[in-house]
Design a protein around this motif. Structure first.
Motif, short mmCIF file in Angstrom:
data_model
loop_
_atom_site.label_atom_id
_atom_site.label_comp_id
_atom_site.label_asym_id
_atom_site.label_seq_id
_atom_site.Cartn_x
_atom_site.Cartn_y
_atom_site.Cartn_z
N PRO A 53 -1.76 7.00 -15.10
CA PRO A 53 -0.35 6.85 -14.38
C PRO A 53 0.20 8.25 -13.83
O PRO A 53 0.77 8.06 -12.81
N ASN A 54 -0.12 9.27 -14.57
CA ASN A 54 0.46 10.60 -14.08
C ASN A 54 -0.11 11.10 -13.06
O ASN A 54 0.50 11.88 -12.14
N GLU A 55 -1.23 10.51 -12.22
CA GLU A 55 -2.02 10.96 -11.11
C GLU A 55 -1.62 10.20 -10.26
O GLU A 55 -2.19 10.61 -8.87
N VAL A 56 -1.07 8.84 -10.18
CA VAL A 56 -0.87 8.06 -9.06
C VAL A 56 0.26 8.57 -8.09
O VAL A 56 1.44 8.88 -8.50
N HIS A 57 -0.19 8.85 -6.85
CA HIS A 57 0.85 9.26 -5.90
C HIS A 57 1.89 8.28 -5.39
O HIS A 57 2.73 8.42 -4.91
N LEU A 58 1.18 6.90 -5.07
CA LEU A 58 1.85 5.86 -4.53
C LEU A 58 1.68 4.54 -5.39
O LEU A 58 0.35 4.22 -5.68
N PRO A 59 2.52 4.25 -6.01
CA PRO A 59 2.48 2.63 -6.71
C PRO A 59 1.85 1.54 -6.10
O PRO A 59 2.34 1.59 -4.54
N GLY A 60 1.44 0.72 -6.45
CA GLY A 60 0.99 -0.44 -5.75
C GLY A 60 1.72 -1.55 -5.11
O GLY A 60 1.53 -2.51 -4.20
N VAL A 61 3.11 -1.22 -5.68
CA VAL A 61 4.13 -1.96 -5.03
C VAL A 61 4.43 -1.65 -3.36
O VAL A 61 4.82 -2.82 -2.86
N PHE A 62 3.96 -0.84 -2.95
CA PHE A 62 3.96 -0.42 -1.50
C PHE A 62 2.82 -0.80 -0.99
O PHE A 62 2.78 -0.70 0.34
N VAL A 63 1.59 -1.30 -1.57
CA VAL A 63 0.43 -1.77 -0.84
C VAL A 63 0.10 -3.23 -1.00
O VAL A 63 0.18 -3.68 -2.17
N GLN A 64 -0.16 -3.62 0.05
CA GLN A 64 -0.49 -5.07 -0.01
C GLN A 64 -1.92 -5.64 0.12
O GLN A 64 -2.61 -6.42 -0.32
N ARG A 65 -2.63 -4.61 0.70
CA ARG A 65 -4.27 -4.97 1.04
C ARG A 65 -5.14 -3.32 0.70
O ARG A 65 -4.36 -2.51 1.38
N VAL A 66 -6.20 -3.57 0.02
CA VAL A 66 -6.92 -2.89 -0.13
C VAL A 66 -8.45 -2.93 0.47
O VAL A 66 -8.94 -3.88 0.17
N VAL A 67 -8.98 -1.94 1.06
CA VAL A 67 -10.36 -2.08 1.68
C VAL A 67 -11.19 -0.89 1.13
O VAL A 67 -11.03 0.23 1.13
N HIS A 104 -5.14 -3.19 -7.77
CA HIS A 104 -3.32 -3.54 -7.61
C HIS A 104 -2.82 -2.63 -6.77
O HIS A 104 -1.72 -3.08 -6.37
N GLY A 105 -3.66 -1.97 -6.10
CA GLY A 105 -3.15 -0.95 -4.83
C GLY A 105 -2.58 0.33 -5.22
O GLY A 105 -1.81 1.14 -4.25
N ASN A 106 -2.56 0.83 -6.38
CA ASN A 106 -2.25 2.09 -6.98
C ASN A 106 -2.97 3.19 -6.12
O ASN A 106 -4.34 2.94 -6.20
N LEU A 107 -2.61 4.32 -5.60
CA LEU A 107 -3.41 4.96 -4.75
C LEU A 107 -3.12 6.52 -5.34
O LEU A 107 -2.08 7.12 -5.69
N VAL A 108 -4.25 7.32 -5.03
CA VAL A 108 -4.30 8.83 -5.20
C VAL A 108 -4.77 9.37 -4.00
O VAL A 108 -5.79 9.08 -3.45
N PHE A 109 -4.15 10.23 -3.52
CA PHE A 109 -4.53 11.26 -2.35
C PHE A 109 -4.99 12.42 -2.55
O PHE A 109 -4.61 12.93 -3.73
N ARG A 110 -5.83 13.11 -1.63
CA ARG A 110 -6.38 14.41 -2.04
C ARG A 110 -5.95 15.25 -1.05
O ARG A 110 -6.34 15.01 0.12
N LYS A 111 -5.75 16.44 -1.49
CA LYS A 111 -5.47 17.71 -0.63
C LYS A 111 -4.52 17.25 0.62
O LYS A 111 -3.57 16.53 0.32
N ALA A 112 -4.69 17.77 1.74
CA ALA A 112 -4.07 17.57 3.11
C ALA A 112 -3.78 15.90 3.40
O ALA A 112 -2.80 15.60 3.93
N ALA A 113 -4.50 15.20 3.03
CA ALA A 113 -4.40 13.69 3.03
C ALA A 113 -3.00 13.23 2.44
O ALA A 113 -2.71 12.05 2.45
N ALA A 114 -2.51 14.10 1.43
CA ALA A 114 -1.57 13.57 0.80
C ALA A 114 -0.14 13.76 1.56
O ALA A 114 0.90 13.61 0.76
N SER A 115 -0.34 14.29 2.72
CA SER A 115 0.93 14.77 3.43
C SER A 115 1.63 13.49 3.87
O SER A 115 2.91 13.27 3.27
N PHE A 116 1.15 12.83 5.18
CA PHE A 116 1.82 11.78 5.62
C PHE A 116 1.31 10.41 5.04
O PHE A 116 2.09 9.57 5.47
#
Length: 251
Positions: free
Chosen positions: A218-232, A180-192
């Motif tokens: 859900p508490n660990e999701v940094h960016l909800p899927g509403v902001f993401v249209q495509r996942v690879v 669904h495009g929900n994303l979790v980032f790790r360490k410095a990749a969570a900056s920009f």
């Protein structure tokens, strides 16, 4: 709701020449290398990039830069990329340098639908007054300079007006993501990365680990899927291909 694409080539196939791109990453951490390589192979030119930095020679956005695919960069940092500096100083590339915190907030504001905001960062400098070289002429003179910014006082403190940033597309890299495009980032990749993803009208995310909907807390999701249209989904080898700008070890 299944936003997973067959591969990076398919995910970036419709990005046209002249498009604006918000690209995640900090240095070489969290850079969407696979999507950048696919865009390079796709052949789009004249790209207008918004990113903290422009990669390094031969990695990240430096791959597109080296082939003259980028026309303009909005970013905070030129160092570590000799070709970036060369193109800027020779007048081949237009560069808008922005204070790093301001750049982050401009991306966040754009993604949140906020057209502009006031900040004290840059007051009393050329950021406020204008005159920063955006593009040099071949003879070394300034061909295009930054304009002055509107200012306003708040509780006796002068602030200047900065505009939110939105882009046609965004390319980001996440540690984990679901269909669904929900994303979790790790360490410095969570900056920009989250901020770049918010700013793009069409956001493409490459993920190191793809999971099924409901597997992410859900508490660990940094960016909800509403902001993401495509996942690879990346292969194990692609996920492990991470470089370090400056390796330091104890003697």
């Amino acid at each position: 709701m299944n936003k997973v694409r067959a591969g990076a080539a398919e995910a970036v196939a419709d990005i046209p020449s002249g498009a604006s791109l918000a690209v995640g990453g900090f240095g070489l951490s969290g850079v969407p290398e696979v999507l950048i390589q696919a865009l390079h192979a796709q052949g789009a030119t004249g790209l207008r990039v918004v990113s903290n930095n422009c990669g390094v020679d031969g990695r990240g956005l430096g791959v597109l830069l080296a082939d003259g695919r980028i026309a303009r960069v909005t970013g905070s940092y030129v160092g570590e990329n000799k070709e970036f500096a060369r193109q800027y100083l020779s007048g081949e590339l237009e560069v808008e340098l922005v204070p790093q915190g301001t750049l982050a907030e401009r991306l966040r504001a754009g993604g949140a639908g906020i057209p502009a905001f006031y900040t004290p960062a840059g007051v009393g400098t050329q950021v406020e007054q204008g005159g920063l070289p955006w593009r040099y002429a071949p003879d070394g003179s300034v061909a295009v300079a930054s304009p002055p910014k509107e200012t306003r006082d708040f509780a006796g403190r002068t602030c200047l007006l900065e505009h939110g940033i939105t882009t046609d597309y965004a390319l980001v890299r996440a540690w984990r993501g679901d269909r669904h495009g929900n994303l979790v980032f790790r360490k410095a990749a969570a900056s920009f990365n989250p901020l770049a993803a918010m700013a793009g009208r069409v956001t493409v995310a490459e993920v190191e680990q793809l999971v099924e909907p409901g597997e992410l807390d859900p508490n660990e999701v940094h960016l909800p899927g509403v902001f993401v249209q495509r996942v690879v989904e990346l292969t194990a080898a692609q996920a492990a291909d991470k470089h370090i700008e400056k390796r330091t070890v104890r003697s």
